[in-house]
Design an enzyme around this catalytic site. Structure first.
Site, mmCIF file in Angstrom:
data_model
loop_
_atom_site.group_PDB
_atom_site.id
_atom_site.type_symbol
_atom_site.label_atom_id
_atom_site.label_comp_id
_atom_site.label_asym_id
_atom_site.label_seq_id
_atom_site.Cartn_x
_atom_site.Cartn_y
_atom_site.Cartn_z
ATOM 1 N N SER A 117 -1.503 -29.987 -7.266
ATOM 2 C CA SER A 117 -2.775 -29.453 -7.748
ATOM 3 C C SER A 117 -2.551 -28.402 -8.831
ATOM 4 O O SER A 117 -1.508 -27.728 -8.865
ATOM 5 C CB SER A 117 -3.535 -28.818 -6.570
ATOM 6 O OG SER A 117 -4.597 -27.997 -7.021
ATOM 7 N N TYR A 148 -3.631 -22.620 -0.288
ATOM 8 C CA TYR A 148 -3.579 -24.004 -0.766
ATOM 9 C C TYR A 148 -2.572 -24.187 -1.903
ATOM 10 O O TYR A 148 -1.750 -25.108 -1.892
ATOM 11 C CB TYR A 148 -4.974 -24.429 -1.217
ATOM 12 C CG TYR A 148 -5.062 -25.822 -1.776
ATOM 13 C CD1 TYR A 148 -4.940 -26.935 -0.940
ATOM 14 C CD2 TYR A 148 -5.293 -26.044 -3.134
ATOM 15 C CE1 TYR A 148 -5.030 -28.219 -1.455
ATOM 16 C CE2 TYR A 148 -5.383 -27.320 -3.657
ATOM 17 C CZ TYR A 148 -5.247 -28.403 -2.808
ATOM 18 O OH TYR A 148 -5.334 -29.672 -3.322
#
Length: 327
Positions: A117, A148
């Site tokens: 990501s 994350y």
């Protein structure tokens, strides 16, 4: 016949990837997700569909067993509203990638793809709304999105070291804000394009004619339509690109402008904008520098937000109308 495992197959990107792979000649697909089958966004009868928690090592080995390739898209994740409030849950996804890598090494997998990501990038390089584009090298020195982003960055390193130490062919793509039909649009895990589509539709359904925007609307992102994401994912998997690489458009757009585009798609409505400055909003500006992907593949994601938001809006509207009728 090549047997391919897709994890996170009941999710947004995973469902589209399963659809693309099962239509390729010579591919047999095993689809795995933690969600019950009736909660998968897309499910296909001509593939093997399994419900498994891949944080459990034995399940990861069972999922990989007999497969030649692995596309790992499984993670506990969502939009900024979710990842800012669920950091520990996001970091536990490290178990999924770790166990799958171990299984891939031990069971003789040929290729392994990990979906990373843009949240891995250093926050100090994302303070300007006019972000010139994040280069792959901007992930270091590391200051990833807490929770994350750190899990994704660590898992990228795991892929690298399994390649270097064990000879496992690994590929890593850093996704930039993927959107499109058959994805989350409510419940707290949705990302900005889906959330704004839903809010505009809700305003029309209720007649309130107002929309709440997280932040001041000036924060910027690039958004990648799902078709570009799937094409890029498959191309990167079968490329010679060993390092993590950006997969996103370089079309920078503010949240305010995104709202305006959705208003146009909705028939030219103009809603009163209420800015919630206390809501989760992430970094100030994020864009994808596509120099490397153009060099390696001679291609970059190019579907514009104006082109991609229309089918996204129409699909979400259809789902919300079904929900209203059911109630």
């Amino acid at each position: 016949m090549k047997k391919v495992l897709v994890t996170g197959a009941g999710g947004f990107i995973g469902g589209h990837l399963v659809k693309a792979l099962k239509e390729k000649e010579g591919y047999q697909v095993r689809a795995v997700d933690i969600k019950p089958l009736n909660q998968w966004f897309q499910r296909f009868d001509d593939v093997e569909n399994l419900v498994m928690d891949l944080r459990i090592k034995e399940n990861a080995y069972a999922a990989v067993n007999g497969c030649n390739e692995v596309f790992n898209l499984a993670a506990d994740m969502g939009g900024m509203g979710f990842i800012e409030l669920n950091k520990a849950a996001c970091m536990l996804s490290v178990l999924i990638n770790t166990h799958l890598l171990m299984a891939a090494r031990d069971l003789g997998v040929d290729r392994y793809f990990f979906s990373s990501s843009a949240c891995v990038y250093n926050a100090e390089k994302q303070t300007d709304p006019n972000n010139p584009g994040l280069k792959e090298s901007d992930a270091y020195p590391a200051m990833a999105e807490d929770g994350y982003g750190w899990e994704k960055l660590f898992s990228e390193r795991m892929c690298r070291h399994f390649r270097e130490d064990y000879g496992l062919t690994t590929r890593v793509a850093r996704y930039h804000n993927v959107y499109g039909p058959f994805g989350t649009y409510k419940g707290g895990r949705e990302k900005a394009p889906a959330a704004i589509c839903r809010k505009v539709i809700e305003a029309l359904q209720t007649g309130k004619n107002e929309i709440v925007i997280w932040g001041d609307g000036k924060q910027t992102r690039s958004f990648m339509y799902i078709d570009d994401c799937i094409k890029g994912t498959i191309s990167i998997m079968y490329s010679d690109i060993e390092e993590p690489i950006n997969l996103g458009t370089s079309e920078l757009i503010s949240i305010d402008d995104l709202v305006s585009i959705v208003e146009e798609v909705a028939g030219g409505v103009k809603l009163k904008r209420i800015y919630d400055l206390d809501a989760p909003k992430g970094v100030r500006g994020r864009n994808s520098d596509n120099t490397l992907i153009k060099k390696y593949l001679g291609w970059e994601p190019s579907i514009s937000i104006r082109e991609g938001i229309k089918p996204t809006f129409n699909w979400i509207k259809e789902q919300m109308e079904k929900d209203r009728q059911a109630k």
